[in-house]
Design an enzyme around this catalytic site. Structure first.
Site, PDB file in Angstrom:
ATOM      1  CB  SER A   1      41.244  47.058  29.521  1.00 39.95           C
ATOM      2  OG  SER A   1      41.490  47.906  30.616  1.00 39.95           O
TER       3      SER A   1
ATOM      4  CG  ASP B   1      37.259  45.118  36.404  1.00 39.43           C
ATOM      5  OD1 ASP B   1      37.919  46.019  36.956  1.00 39.43           O
ATOM      6  OD2 ASP B   1      37.141  45.035  35.160  1.00 39.43           O
TER       7      ASP B   1
ATOM      8  CG  HIS C   1      40.746  45.053  34.739  1.00 36.26           C
ATOM      9  ND1 HIS C   1      39.620  45.533  34.114  1.00 36.26           N
ATOM     10  CD2 HIS C   1      41.810  45.543  34.045  1.00 36.26           C
ATOM     11  CE1 HIS C   1      39.981  46.286  33.092  1.00 36.26           C
ATOM     12  NE2 HIS C   1      41.302  46.302  33.023  1.00 36.26           N
TER      13      HIS C   1
END
Length: 339
Positions: free
Chosen positions: A173, A275, A305
């Site tokens: 991320s 995501d 995600h």
């Protein structure tokens, strides 16, 4: 403040609640994360019933910035073998969490044992107290720390086990975003005798002013809804800029850094179909690949995600992919050195 970054007051309030943070009068945050922190485990406790697969210890990085490294090594490393060094950057939208957060601690434990590798997890500074590029500067500090260790041999684990010719940068991320920007910055540094041979970006955190189809499709995503994503960028980016800044949108300054992109090492880029960021991740992968970077894209139709935090099977699939990527590069380098 740039118009595109303005969030309706009620929506912003919801985003703060979602992240369990409050803004203090001085601009800092009070964070109330649901994820506990855990200490390092530098040695095996003979009185403990826990079966350790990796050991870990905390080492200072830049005392002035209050940054440090949590270094991991397998409990039982392969005999007579040097291990790759992975410099790791955790996720959290640049605002949250730590190398001590149990989710990242356990992940690094597992990866260190399974790959096997030494993993240097970087405690970088968080926004908004330290807006970008502070995290990138801390990442460069970590790369320079590895170089210094290779030259001076300060830490016994690194001295005994590290192969400094096989260094990887890895992040998830926001950590994936840091990997890209740190990778570019590292090209300006004389890294001898270490060599960065691969970048591993798991669901890298990028975004622009224009909404992608996946952002609009998953506007109310349970992990990263759009208003929360906007707040994260609002607090992480330099004040007064929008999401089309080069830190958040790597396509903006593509021409400016073209010659650097061409020099990046092999990249593993992984993303998931559920995501909101998946479209941006695919565009990013195509962009750097168009400049001659050897990219291993792994975009799955399933998942969401940060899925590996919640799903053990997905976590294991991720570790297996990283292990395969690292091994392929290490084997390739061995072949080259034998020529």
């Amino acid at each position: 403040m740039a118009e595109q970054n303005i969030i309706a007051e009620s929506t912003m309030e919801d985003a703060y609640k979602f992240l369990k943070i409050t803004r203090n009068p001085d601009g800092s945050l009070t964070r109330n994360p649901p994820v506990p922190n855990v200490p390092s485990t530098p040695e095996i406790d003979p009185n403990s019933s826990n079966q350790l697969i990796s050991l870990s210890k905390d080492l200072p990085l830049n005392p002035a910035a209050n940054t440090f490294i949590r270094l991991y090594r397998p409990v039982s490393p392969p005999p007579n073998a040097k291990l790759p060094l992975i410099i790791y950057f955790h996720g959290g939208g640049f605002l949250l969490l730590s190398v001590s957060s149990v989710i990242f601690h356990e992940s690094c434990n597992a990866m260190s044992a399974q790959i096997p590798a030494l993993i240097a997890s970087v405690e970088y500074r968080l926004a908004p107290e330290h807006r970008l590029p502070a995290a990138y500067e801390d990442a460069v500090d970590a790369i320079k720390w590895a170089k210094d260790e290779a030259i001076n041999g300060g830490d016994p684990w690194l001295k005994e086990f590290a192969d400094f010719s096989k260094v990887f940068l890895m992040g998830s991320s926001s950590g994936g975003n840091i990997v890209y920007h740190a990778g570019l910055r590292a090209l300006d540094i004389n890294l001898d005798p270490i060599k960065i041979v691969g970048l591993i970006m798991n669901q890298p955190y990028f975004g622009g002013v224009k909404r992608s189809e996946s952002e609009l499709k998953f506007v109310n995503d349970k992990i990263l809804p759009l208003h929360v994503n906007d707040l994260m960028w609002l607090l992480a980016l330099p004040e007064g800029v929008d999401r089309d800044h080069e830190y958040s949108n790597p396509l903006i300054n593509e021409a400016k850094v073209k010659e650097k992109i061409e020099r990046l090492p092999r990249c593993l880029i992984r993303g998931y179909g559920g995501d909101p960021l998946i479209d941006g991740q695919k565009e990013f992968a195509k962009m750097i690949e168009s400049h001659g970077v050897h990219v291993t894209p792994q975009f799955l139709e399933t998942g969401y995600h940060a899925v590996e935090i919640f799903d053990k099977k997905c976590a294991q699939d991720l570790y297996d992919s990283i292990k395969e990527f690292v091994k392929s590069i290490c084997d390739e380098n061995v072949g080259k050195s034998a020529m």
